[in-house]
Motif scaffolding. Structure first.
Motif, mmCIF file in Angstrom:
data_model
loop_
_atom_site.group_PDB
_atom_site.id
_atom_site.type_symbol
_atom_site.label_atom_id
_atom_site.label_comp_id
_atom_site.label_asym_id
_atom_site.label_seq_id
_atom_site.Cartn_x
_atom_site.Cartn_y
_atom_site.Cartn_z
ATOM 1 N N ARG A 50 -33.417 26.258 6.154
ATOM 2 C CA ARG A 50 -32.478 27.307 6.534
ATOM 3 C C ARG A 50 -31.979 28.073 5.309
ATOM 4 N N GLN A 56 -40.082 33.639 6.630
ATOM 5 C CA GLN A 56 -39.046 33.982 7.610
ATOM 6 C C GLN A 56 -39.579 33.986 9.034
ATOM 7 N N ALA A 57 -40.828 34.407 9.216
ATOM 8 C CA ALA A 57 -41.399 34.476 10.569
ATOM 9 C C ALA A 57 -41.468 33.102 11.215
ATOM 10 N N TRP A 58 -41.561 32.055 10.404
ATOM 11 C CA TRP A 58 -41.651 30.700 10.946
ATOM 12 C C TRP A 58 -40.284 30.130 11.329
ATOM 13 N N LYS A 60 -38.512 31.417 13.685
ATOM 14 C CA LYS A 60 -38.379 31.620 15.125
ATOM 15 C C LYS A 60 -38.973 30.451 15.897
ATOM 16 N N SER A 61 -38.434 30.193 17.077
ATOM 17 C CA SER A 61 -38.927 29.107 17.911
ATOM 18 C C SER A 61 -40.330 29.400 18.428
ATOM 19 N N ASP A 62 -41.165 28.363 18.446
ATOM 20 C CA ASP A 62 -42.512 28.504 19.013
ATOM 21 C C ASP A 62 -42.621 27.822 20.367
ATOM 22 N N LYS A 149 -46.605 27.744 13.506
ATOM 23 C CA LYS A 149 -45.762 27.814 12.321
ATOM 24 C C LYS A 149 -45.697 26.416 11.717
#
Length: 293
Positions: A50, A56-58, A60-62, A149
């Motif tokens: 954090r 940064q793109a990783w 987000k929740s997958d 991710k």
């Protein structure tokens, strides 16, 4: 300042974990020490993801959080903790108490652990490489590569057959060499620490260490969707055998792609992922299509 921290993080965290585990053994509480370092490292990396994420793109929740946790509990979490705990409690079934065969039992413990890691790494390397090069085996390894991710929670996202496959290779070699129980448990502990670091989404810059250890910088290329650049960097702890067999890959002119994963239609559900290799075998999907063609 961030660049300095990024260069120090990997060796610092590995050293702290190993030192903590060693101290626990010295005071007679190796199981407690392993659990503290194991979960302490996990929490530390979650915070660092954090504070100073690599990508940064990783962030987000997958949609795979619960599945990742379920695989981790099944394979890396409870499995490794229980196995290590049984071994460290001194049960004979966990492994031989003393060295046997040609194992150099008179060497210092650190040297024995290093030797066991190098030998075990040879098994891990070929277990991992065959999982990529033989389609019948790839089906269970595809579960790990289906992530879109990289972050600490999917460190343990492996099909249980995958875990058995890799562990059998590594422990068979160490066992045949005559490595004693204490050495094998040390290898398991260090492998756990490095595995967490390898998959974390933390900005770590490892420099010369990329020629010795399996680092996040190397492993991100391994998760490339393109098998030409993804079938590389098979090392679990060391990158030694990748160097020897020509599979080390770390371009200096560009970053690894953000869009990672695999082309297989891996199910979204946990139970579907457990069933996936068996379903593929039922379809007789055993061969690499390019080779077959």
């Amino acid at each position: 300042m961030r660049a300095v921290i990024a260069h120090l993080l990997w060796p610092l965290l590995v050293t702290v974990c190993i030192a903590g585990y060693w101290y626990g053994g010295q005071v007679g509480h190796p199981v407690l020490a392993f659990n503290i370092t194991y979960f302490g490292l996990a929490v530390t990396l979650l915070i660092l993801e954090r504070v100073m994420p690599y990508e940064q793109a990783w962030m987000k929740s997958d949609g795979q959080l619960l599945n990742d946790i379920a695989h981790t509990v099944l394979n890396k979490g409870l499995g490794q903790v229980i196995a290590a705990s049984i071994a460290m409690l001194g049960l004979a079934q966990a492994g031989p108490e003393a060295a046997s065969g040609f194992w150099p039992g008179d060497w210092p413990l650190g040297c024995q652990v290093l030797l066991a890691m190098i030998l075990g790494e040879f098994g891990l390397y070929w277990a991992h490489r065959t999982s990529h090069e033989f389609r019948a085996i790839w089906h269970w390894h595809a579960i790990h590569h289906s992530v879109t991710k990289l972050w600490i929670v999917n460190t343990g996202r492996f099909h249980f057959l995958d875990s058995i496959w890799k562990t059998a290779f590594a422990l068979t070699i160490a066992g045949l060499a005559g490595a004693p129980k204490d050495v094998i448990v040390w290898v398991l502990a260090i492998t756990t620490y490095i595995g967490f670091l390898t998959h974390c989404n933390v900005d770590m810059r490892c420099g010369p260490l990329n020629w010795i250890f399996s680092t996040p910088e190397l492993h991100r290329w391994h998760h490339n969707r393109d098998p030409v650049e993804g079938n590389v960097n098979y090392g679990e702890n060391f990158i030694l055998w990748d160097v020897v067999f020509g599979t080390r890959h770390l371009p200096s002119d560009r970053k690894p792609p953000v869009n990672i994963g695999c082309k297989d239609a891996v199910p979204d559900s946990f139970l579907g992922q457990l069933a996936y290799p068996f379903q593929a075998w039922a379809r007789r999907d055993f061969y690499n299509k390019k080779k077959a063609a």
